[in-house]
Design a protein around this motif. Structure first.
Motif, short mmCIF file in Angstrom:
data_model
loop_
_atom_site.label_atom_id
_atom_site.label_comp_id
_atom_site.label_asym_id
_atom_site.label_seq_id
_atom_site.Cartn_x
_atom_site.Cartn_y
_atom_site.Cartn_z
N ALA A 1 15.96 38.34 90.01
CA ALA A 1 14.94 39.38 90.14
C ALA A 1 13.60 38.98 89.54
CB ALA A 1 15.43 40.68 89.49
N GLY A 2 13.58 37.90 88.72
CA GLY A 2 12.33 37.43 88.13
C GLY A 2 12.19 37.68 86.65
N LYS A 3 13.29 38.05 85.98
CA LYS A 3 13.23 38.40 84.56
C LYS A 3 12.85 37.18 83.71
CE LYS A 3 17.53 39.72 84.49
NZ LYS A 3 17.86 39.29 85.89
N THR A 4 13.57 36.08 83.89
CA THR A 4 13.28 34.87 83.11
C THR A 4 11.93 34.28 83.51
OG1 THR A 4 15.63 34.38 82.79
CG2 THR A 4 14.09 32.55 82.53
N THR A 5 11.55 34.43 84.77
CA THR A 5 10.24 33.97 85.21
C THR A 5 9.13 34.64 84.41
OG1 THR A 5 11.02 33.48 87.45
CG2 THR A 5 8.65 33.84 87.17
N PHE A 6 9.28 35.94 84.17
CA PHE A 6 8.27 36.65 83.37
C PHE A 6 8.18 36.07 81.97
CE2 PHE A 6 7.37 40.01 80.24
CZ PHE A 6 6.07 40.31 80.61
N ILE A 7 9.31 35.81 81.33
CA ILE A 7 9.31 35.22 79.99
C ILE A 7 8.67 33.83 80.03
CG2 ILE A 7 10.79 34.27 78.17
CD1 ILE A 7 12.61 36.63 78.49
N ASN A 8 9.00 33.05 81.05
CA ASN A 8 8.44 31.70 81.15
C ASN A 8 6.92 31.73 81.37
OD1 ASN A 8 10.83 30.29 80.75
ND2 ASN A 8 11.34 30.26 82.92
N MET A 9 6.43 32.70 82.12
CA MET A 9 4.98 32.82 82.29
C MET A 9 4.30 33.25 80.99
SD MET A 9 4.36 34.40 86.13
CE MET A 9 5.37 35.86 85.89
N THR A 10 4.94 34.16 80.28
CA THR A 10 4.36 34.67 79.04
C THR A 10 4.30 33.61 77.96
OG1 THR A 10 5.17 36.89 79.57
CG2 THR A 10 4.56 36.48 77.28
N THR A 11 5.26 32.68 77.98
CA THR A 11 5.33 31.67 76.93
C THR A 11 4.79 30.31 77.35
OG1 THR A 11 7.66 31.29 77.55
CG2 THR A 11 7.23 32.76 75.70
N GLY A 12 4.14 30.24 78.52
CA GLY A 12 3.44 29.03 78.92
C GLY A 12 4.27 27.99 79.63
N TYR A 13 5.52 28.30 79.96
CA TYR A 13 6.36 27.33 80.66
C TYR A 13 6.11 27.35 82.17
CZ TYR A 13 8.90 26.49 76.34
OH TYR A 13 9.24 26.15 75.05
N LEU A 14 5.57 28.45 82.67
CA LEU A 14 5.17 28.57 84.06
C LEU A 14 3.77 29.19 84.10
CD1 LEU A 14 8.36 29.96 85.86
CD2 LEU A 14 7.41 27.66 86.10
N LYS A 15 2.97 28.78 85.07
CA LYS A 15 1.65 29.37 85.23
C LYS A 15 1.65 30.28 86.45
CE LYS A 15 -3.28 28.28 85.56
NZ LYS A 15 -4.30 27.21 85.62
N PRO A 16 1.29 31.54 86.29
CA PRO A 16 1.27 32.44 87.45
C PRO A 16 0.21 32.01 88.45
CG PRO A 16 0.29 33.50 85.54
CD PRO A 16 0.89 32.23 85.06
N GLN A 17 0.44 32.36 89.72
CA GLN A 17 -0.54 32.07 90.77
C GLN A 17 -1.62 33.14 90.85
OE1 GLN A 17 2.53 31.94 93.67
NE2 GLN A 17 2.74 29.70 93.62
N GLY A 18 -1.40 34.24 90.15
CA GLY A 18 -2.39 35.31 90.12
C GLY A 18 -2.09 36.26 88.99
N GLY A 19 -3.10 36.99 88.56
CA GLY A 19 -2.91 37.97 87.50
C GLY A 19 -3.37 37.47 86.15
N SER A 20 -3.11 38.27 85.12
CA SER A 20 -3.57 37.95 83.77
C SER A 20 -2.50 38.32 82.74
CB SER A 20 -4.85 38.72 83.45
OG SER A 20 -4.61 40.12 83.46
N ILE A 21 -2.53 37.61 81.62
CA ILE A 21 -1.68 37.92 80.47
C ILE A 21 -2.56 37.86 79.24
CG2 ILE A 21 0.40 37.38 79.15
CD1 ILE A 21 1.39 35.73 81.50
N ALA A 22 -2.62 38.96 78.50
CA ALA A 22 -3.40 39.02 77.27
C ALA A 22 -2.49 39.34 76.10
CB ALA A 22 -4.50 40.06 77.38
N TYR A 23 -2.72 38.65 74.99
CA TYR A 23 -1.98 38.89 73.75
C TYR A 23 -3.00 39.27 72.69
CZ TYR A 23 0.66 37.93 69.50
OH TYR A 23 1.25 38.04 68.25
N GLN A 24 -2.82 40.44 72.08
CA GLN A 24 -3.78 40.98 71.12
C GLN A 24 -5.20 40.98 71.70
OE1 GLN A 24 -2.64 38.47 67.63
NE2 GLN A 24 -2.09 40.42 66.68
#
Length: 255
Positions: A46-69
């Motif tokens: 379903a994409g659960k681990t993909t989300f974690i991998n994008m958030t932690t820099g192991y995968l780069k999304p093709q679109g969108g944004s991730i902000a921390y603090q």
């Protein structure tokens, strides 16, 4: 007067990533609030681990944004993201199996200090003392001098999360922390990690398939389905949803 809304610790907007024709992330919008325990559930693929991998820099999304603090972390390498305050643990524990549990914890502390190299003596007294205190919090002091490959799966999971905690993250993402753990051990393992993380003020996101664990420990639940968030809310509400029960938990509901 309405109370001011809490600013998210992590904010994802419009995340998209496809592998061929498979959409692993299809417009993911999610805020993680400070101090919460957010469970991510959903069927395999379903994409659960993909989300974690994008958030932690192991995968780069093709679109969108991730902000921390409030600051973008897109494009940062995993180590740079760790230095920002985001840690993770993996479905399969990432331990140095030929080393003891204490040595593993000390390696993590040395890495946090930026002083680890093959030529430095790792078991400095101050690092060893900190490692022992860390293992005691996780209930692992009794196996501190055991090799990591001699531990049962529950202790291996805790040791892996302890190493992530040694890096002093403010946000910790855990991919299936109870995977492979015996049923009789699961609740004890999660009780321990939740207690330690709450005591140290760490916000947690965890992928989980055991609905009893989710119902007992999550503050909120996000349901992943085909790369999208199909439901988001308190466990009692989400886990009672007929669609979630049918498609995620596997329970047929009848009118």
């Amino acid at each position: 007067m309405r109370a001011p809304e809490m600013a998210p610790l992590l904010s994802a907007r419009g995340l998209r990533l496809a592998f061929g024709g498979v959409k692993a992330a299809d417009g993911i919008d999610l805020d993680v609030l400070p101090g919460e325990f957010l469970a991510i559930i959903g069927p395999n693929g379903a994409g659960k681990t993909t989300f974690i991998n994008m958030t932690t820099g192991y995968l780069k999304p093709q679109g969108g944004s991730i902000a921390y603090q409030g600051q973008s972390i897109l494009g940062l390498k995993p180590r740079a993201i760790v230095r920002r305050g985001i840690g993770r643990s993996f479905q399969l524990p990432q331990l140095f199996t030929e080393h003891t549990v204490l040595e593993n914890a000390t390696l993590a502390i040395a890495a946090r200090a930026g002083l680890w190299s093959p030529w430095r003596r790792l078991l400095r007294p101050e690092w060893q003392e900190e490692a022992e205190a860390l293992l005691e919090r996780f209930g692992l002091l009794g196996v501190a001098h055991a090799r990591a490959d001699a531990l049962n799966e529950g202790a291996r999971k805790l040791a892996d999360i302890a190493m992530a905690a040694a890096l002093e993250p403010r946000l910790l993402l855990m991919d299936e922390p109870t995977s492979g753990v015996a049923a009789a051990e699961k609740m004890k393992v999660v009780e321990t990690l939740v207690r330690v993380l709450r005591e140290t003020g760490v916000t947690a996101v965890f992928v989980e398939h055991d609905m009893d664990v989710v119902a007992r420990f999550a503050d909120r639940v996000a349901v992943w389905s085909q790369g999208r968030i199909a439901a988001l809310g308190p466990p009692a509400e989400v886990l009672a949803d007929p669609r979630v029960r049918r498609e995620v938990i596997g329970i047929e509901t009848h009118a």
